[in-house]
Design an enzyme around this catalytic site. Structure first.
Site, PDB file in Angstrom:
ATOM      1  N   LYS A  81     -28.140  89.782  43.174  1.00  0.00           N
ATOM      2  CA  LYS A  81     -28.641  91.004  42.486  1.00  0.00           C
ATOM      3  C   LYS A  81     -28.934  90.594  41.130  1.00  0.00           C
ATOM      4  CE  LYS A  81     -25.632  94.212  42.153  1.00  0.00           C
ATOM      5  NZ  LYS A  81     -24.637  95.588  41.997  1.00  0.00           N
ATOM      6  N   CYS A  98     -40.746  94.775  32.032  1.00  0.00           N
ATOM      7  CA  CYS A  98     -41.443  94.698  33.463  1.00  0.00           C
ATOM      8  C   CYS A  98     -40.847  95.554  34.223  1.00  0.00           C
ATOM      9  CB  CYS A  98     -41.303  93.474  34.021  1.00  0.00           C
ATOM     10  SG  CYS A  98     -42.184  93.035  35.573  1.00  0.00           S
ATOM     11  N   CYS A 100     -42.865  95.813  37.562  1.00  0.00           N
ATOM     12  CA  CYS A 100     -43.501  95.172  38.612  1.00  0.00           C
ATOM     13  C   CYS A 100     -42.789  94.189  39.322  1.00  0.00           C
ATOM     14  CB  CYS A 100     -44.910  94.905  38.438  1.00  0.00           C
ATOM     15  SG  CYS A 100     -45.125  93.256  37.164  1.00  0.00           S
ATOM     16  N   CYS A 109     -42.131  92.173  29.933  1.00  0.00           N
ATOM     17  CA  CYS A 109     -43.515  92.356  30.338  1.00  0.00           C
ATOM     18  C   CYS A 109     -44.406  91.432  29.997  1.00  0.00           C
ATOM     19  CB  CYS A 109     -44.094  93.865  30.233  1.00  0.00           C
ATOM     20  SG  CYS A 109     -46.012  93.874  30.728  1.00  0.00           S
ATOM     21  N   HIS A 113     -48.334  92.556  35.573  1.00  0.00           N
ATOM     22  CA  HIS A 113     -48.856  93.639  36.568  1.00  0.00           C
ATOM     23  C   HIS A 113     -50.370  93.983  36.565  1.00  0.00           C
ATOM     24  CE1 HIS A 113     -48.667  95.159  32.210  1.00  0.00           C
ATOM     25  NE2 HIS A 113     -49.535  95.955  32.589  1.00  0.00           N
TER      26      HIS A 113
HETATM   27 FE1  FES Z   1     -44.517  93.729  35.110  1.00  0.00          FE
HETATM   28 FE2  FES Z   1     -46.107  94.167  33.012  1.00  0.00          FE
HETATM   29  S1  FES Z   1     -44.679  95.425  34.436  1.00  0.00           S
HETATM   30  S2  FES Z   1     -45.502  92.188  33.964  1.00  0.00           S
END
Ligand code: FES
Length: 134
Positions: A81, A98, A100, A109, A113
């Site tokens: 996890k 982030c 994504c 981030c 994304h």
């Molecule tokens: Fe994942 Fe920006 S939200 S790199």
């Protein structure tokens, strides 16, 4: 020609092969088979097992395709996890986190994304933390 050969196999060769198989007449007879007899019997038993499996296979529960539902494709895959802790005092240093799971600087981030959204048609973006102005 092909049908002739097939007919010969089904009507002549297959019955002759089955007749020569050392099939015992009782379950205990299997224990008395010699190694050579087992070796002659193995292809026949293999075909029976294959046919049995093919007959039962449509009724077996299917495994779900997990690959399509994976969100995290590469970040800390060795861990069961992924958990990130960020001190509240440090939140003012970094604003975008982030969501994504494609960032090379995860959990921060790095703009990955945008490429992900271009490639997939997705619409993910970072979590942006703002300080309330007093
Ligand atoms: Fe994942 Fe920006 S939200 S790199």
């Amino acid at each position: 020609m092909v049908l002739e050969s097939l007919a010969r196999i089904v009507k002549v060769q297959l019955p002759a092969y089955l007749k020569r198989l050392p099939l015992p007449e009782s379950v205990g007879g299997f224990l008395r088979l010699t190694v050579a007899e087992w070796l002659r019997l193995l292809p026949f038993l293999g075909v029976l097992a294959l046919l049995g499996y093919l007959a039962v296979r449509p009724f077996l529960p299917k495994k779900k395709q997990q690959k399509d539902s994976l969100i995290n494709l590469k970040i800390q895959k060795e861990n069961p996890k992924v958990v990130n802790e960020i001190n509240i005092e440090d939140l003012c240093l970094t604003k975008a986190y982030c969501r994504c799971w494609r960032s090379k600087t995860f959990p921060v981030c790095d703009g990955s994304h945008n490429k992900h959204n271009e490639l997939t048609g997705d619409n993910v973006g970072p979590l942006i933390l703002k300080k309330k102005e007093v």
